[in-house]
Write an enzyme that holds these catalytic residues in place. Structure first.
Site, PDB file in Angstrom:
ATOM      1  N   ASP A  74       0.834  -1.206   0.000  1.00 10.12           N
ATOM      2  CA  ASP A  74       0.000   0.000   0.000  1.00 10.12           C
ATOM      3  C   ASP A  74       0.864   1.250   0.000  1.00 10.12           C
ATOM      4  O   ASP A  74       2.046   1.207   0.325  1.00 10.12           O
ATOM      5  CB  ASP A  74      -0.852   0.025   1.279  1.00 10.12           C
ATOM      6  CG  ASP A  74      -2.012  -0.938   1.181  1.00 10.12           C
ATOM      7  OD1 ASP A  74      -2.354  -1.337   0.059  1.00 10.12           O
ATOM      8  OD2 ASP A  74      -2.567  -1.270   2.243  1.00 10.12           O
ATOM      9  N   LYS A 131      -1.597   2.964  -5.680  1.00 13.59           N
ATOM     10  CA  LYS A 131      -1.959   3.751  -6.869  1.00 13.59           C
ATOM     11  C   LYS A 131      -1.656   2.950  -8.125  1.00 13.59           C
ATOM     12  O   LYS A 131      -0.726   2.163  -8.147  1.00 13.59           O
ATOM     13  CB  LYS A 131      -1.105   5.020  -6.927  1.00 13.59           C
ATOM     14  CG  LYS A 131      -1.411   6.025  -5.864  1.00 13.59           C
ATOM     15  CD  LYS A 131      -0.898   7.384  -6.313  1.00 13.59           C
ATOM     16  CE  LYS A 131      -0.931   8.387  -5.186  1.00 13.59           C
ATOM     17  NZ  LYS A 131       0.305   8.375  -4.409  1.00 13.59           N
ATOM     18  N   MET A 137      -7.908   7.609  10.667  1.00 17.26           N
ATOM     19  CA  MET A 137      -8.490   8.225   9.459  1.00 17.26           C
ATOM     20  C   MET A 137      -9.408   9.392   9.837  1.00 17.26           C
ATOM     21  O   MET A 137     -10.439   9.604   9.208  1.00 17.26           O
ATOM     22  CB  MET A 137      -9.274   7.189   8.638  1.00 17.26           C
ATOM     23  CG  MET A 137      -8.390   6.090   8.100  1.00 17.26           C
ATOM     24  SD  MET A 137      -9.303   4.821   7.229  1.00 17.26           S
ATOM     25  CE  MET A 137      -9.964   3.871   8.581  1.00 17.26           C
TER      26      MET A 137
END
Ligand code: SAH
Length: 272
Positions: free
Chosen positions: A36, A58, A176
């Protein structure tokens, strides 16, 4: 034909030394590493140079690789005979979709192993001098995603129950949660958490850029905004945050050396 194994591996919160011995071993022998964006290059570079490395944070166009694509890739690479490491920040099953990936592998009949990692939910407060439990301050720990809009009726998160945990003396860690910190702190207050309850935000814990901001439920969002806190950061609410004041003067070693100024203000940060 040889059937590869998939290892769902936690890379820890950032410092490559916080990788487990087992994680380092499977990374050294892996044929393919799917990692990641949150996993720093220094972790991947150190352990995985002889392998095929795919950044699934990505795709080449800068878009996030979908979960379906990651699932397909893991299965295909393993069926081609590769031992695959699926490397995730922190622990693979703490907001890491490790559970979903395990289910997918099981459905496809791919042998897999899980290698737990040091989660930022515990490590981030800890390296900033905040123990998530403490006999005198907190006997429970709740970890929640701060990503959801707490004002939405269909929110899956029960902020009233979370507020009760904090009021009862528990520790609440929000991951988050940078983008919604003000909403989340307000939700806690609206559900009964006193405004003066201590709070802290630890950005980039265990990394060179580590930075801690402290305040209260009433002030933490504003202070974080002033200092310009950015993800990844973990927010902690609860009395345990006060322990930091008792230990910070002697909190030495690599962590303290890497840490940003304690009780940071915007001007501290500006002068970094
Ligand atoms: N599986 C990860 C969490 C993934 S969710 C774990 O166990 O740590 C991503 C969130 O984790 C970030 O938004 C942030 O809240 C937190 N996080 C990850 N690394 C961090 C770090 N080094 N310092 C502070 N928070 C971090």
């Amino acid at each position: 034909m040889y059937q590869g194994t998939v290892y769902l591996v936690g890379a820890g919160p950032g410092d490559p030394e916080l990788l487990t011995v087992k994680a380092a071993r499977v990374l050294e022998t892996a044929d393919v590493v799917l990692h990641d964006a949150l996993v720093g290059d220094d972790v991947v570079d150190r352990y995985a140079d002889a392998t095929e490395r795919i950044d699934v944070g990505k795709d080449p166009n800068g878009e996030r690789t979908t979960q379906e694509e990651i699932n397909r890739l893991m299965v295909r690479k393993a069926r081609e005979g590769n031992d695959v490491v699926r490397l995730k920040g922190g622990d693979p099953t703490v907001f890491g979709r490790g559970g979903e990936e395990a289910e997918h592998l099981a459905r496809e009949g791919i042998p897999f192993e899980v290698v737990p990692g040091v989660t930022s939910a515990i490590a981030a407060p800890e390296v900033a001098g905040i123990p998530v439990t403490h006999r005198e301050h907190a006997s429970s720990l709740t970890v929640v995603t701060g990503h959801e809009d707490p004002t939405k009726d269909e929110s899956a998160i029960d902020w009233s129950a979370l507020a009760d945990c904090v009021v009862a003396g528990g520790t609440l860690v929000v991951l988050m949660g940078v983008g919604r910190m003000a909403d989340n702190a307000r939700a806690l207050r609206e559900h009964g958490v006193p405004a003066e309850t201590p709070a802290a935000v630890v950005e980039q814990a265990t990394c060179d850029e580590e930075f801690t901001v402290t305040g209260t439920v009433g002030t933490i969002a504003e202070r974080s905004g002033e200092v310009g806190v950015e993800p990844p950061a973990a927010t902690v609410f609860g009395d345990v945050v006060g322990v930091r004041d008792q230990v910070v003067d002697c909190l030495e070693g690599a962590t303290a050396a890497r840490a940003g100024p304690w009780n940071a203000t915007a001007s501290d940060r500006g002068s970094e």
